[in-house]
Write an enzyme that holds these catalytic residues in place. Structure first.
Site, PDB file in Angstrom:
ATOM      1  N   LYS A 194      51.488  23.725  24.417  1.00 31.51           N
ATOM      2  CA  LYS A 194      51.372  25.188  24.445  1.00 31.51           C
ATOM      3  C   LYS A 194      50.479  25.653  23.302  1.00 31.51           C
ATOM      4  O   LYS A 194      50.194  24.917  22.375  1.00 31.51           O
ATOM      5  CB  LYS A 194      52.748  25.858  24.301  1.00 31.51           C
ATOM      6  CG  LYS A 194      53.780  25.416  25.311  1.00 31.51           C
ATOM      7  CD  LYS A 194      53.455  25.832  26.714  1.00 31.51           C
ATOM      8  CE  LYS A 194      54.503  25.279  27.685  1.00 31.51           C
ATOM      9  NZ  LYS A 194      54.088  25.375  29.059  1.00 31.51           N
ATOM     10  N   SER A 211      50.399  24.826  33.290  1.00 28.38           N
ATOM     11  CA  SER A 211      50.755  25.885  32.349  1.00 28.38           C
ATOM     12  C   SER A 211      49.656  26.216  31.333  1.00 28.38           C
ATOM     13  O   SER A 211      49.663  27.288  30.752  1.00 28.38           O
ATOM     14  CB  SER A 211      52.042  25.537  31.601  1.00 28.38           C
ATOM     15  OG  SER A 211      51.821  24.498  30.679  1.00 28.38           O
TER      16      SER A 211
END
Length: 179
Positions: A82, A39
């Site tokens: 993230k 990701s």
């Protein structure tokens, strides 16, 4: 015999002090974490090992584009890594062309290399609370992030820390660039 007992006590005390110091460092200063998945590609790859700085955010607020670590709200043993895109009080929206808007202005950034195909809940404006952040993975089409209801906005007190140093693989060892 007395010297042996003294040596055992001294060694035991030394080991106890070391264990307490390690506990304090892991709890309050930094921790090792391993990247699982793609990701955050190309910034971070699967199986990268990082040190997470747990001190910085005690003295200053997170900034846009910082790479943060936080627990997944439905499984506190799973941690997400993230990048912060939206800051407290801002309104985030992603249009059909994949442009990210912050308070109706296009976000100028170079982390997400591909056109965003999935807007998720950001297809409609998402307004952040006074202590909330909107996060996305750099691999915008391969990331479960704030666009998903189950991740959603990240509260300030959910942030474990800031990804700081990549320690493995050794050929990529170094401090991570956030800004």
């Amino acid at each position: 015999m007395k010297n042996v007992l003294k040596e055992i006590f001294s060694t035991s005390l030394y080991i106890l002090v070391v264990l307490i110091a390690v506990y304090l460092v892991i709890t309050f200063v930094g921790q090792r974490t391993r990247v699982s998945g793609e990701s955050m590609t190309p910034t971070l790859e699967g199986n990268d090992n990082l040190i997470v700085d747990k001190i910085t955010y005690r003295f200053k607020d997170p900034e846009r584009f910082d790479i943060i670590v936080f627990p997944y709200r439905y499984d506190p043993t799973t941690f997400y890594i993230k990048r912060i895109i939206g800051m407290p009080g801002e309104t985030i929206r992603i249009d059909e062309q994949g442009n990210i808007f912050i308070d109706d202005e296009i976000l100028e950034e170079s982390y997400g290399k591909e056109v965003i195909r999935y807007q998720g809940r950001a297809a409609k404006p998402v307004t952040l609370g006074e202590d909330e952040y909107f996060v996305m993975g750099d691999n915008r089409n391969g990331s479960s992030d704030s666009r998903e209801e189950d991740v959603g906005n990240i509260a300030r007190d959910e942030i474990v820390g800031r990804a700081w140093i990549r320690i493995y693989p050794f050929d990529k060892f170094g401090v991570l660039k956030h800004q």
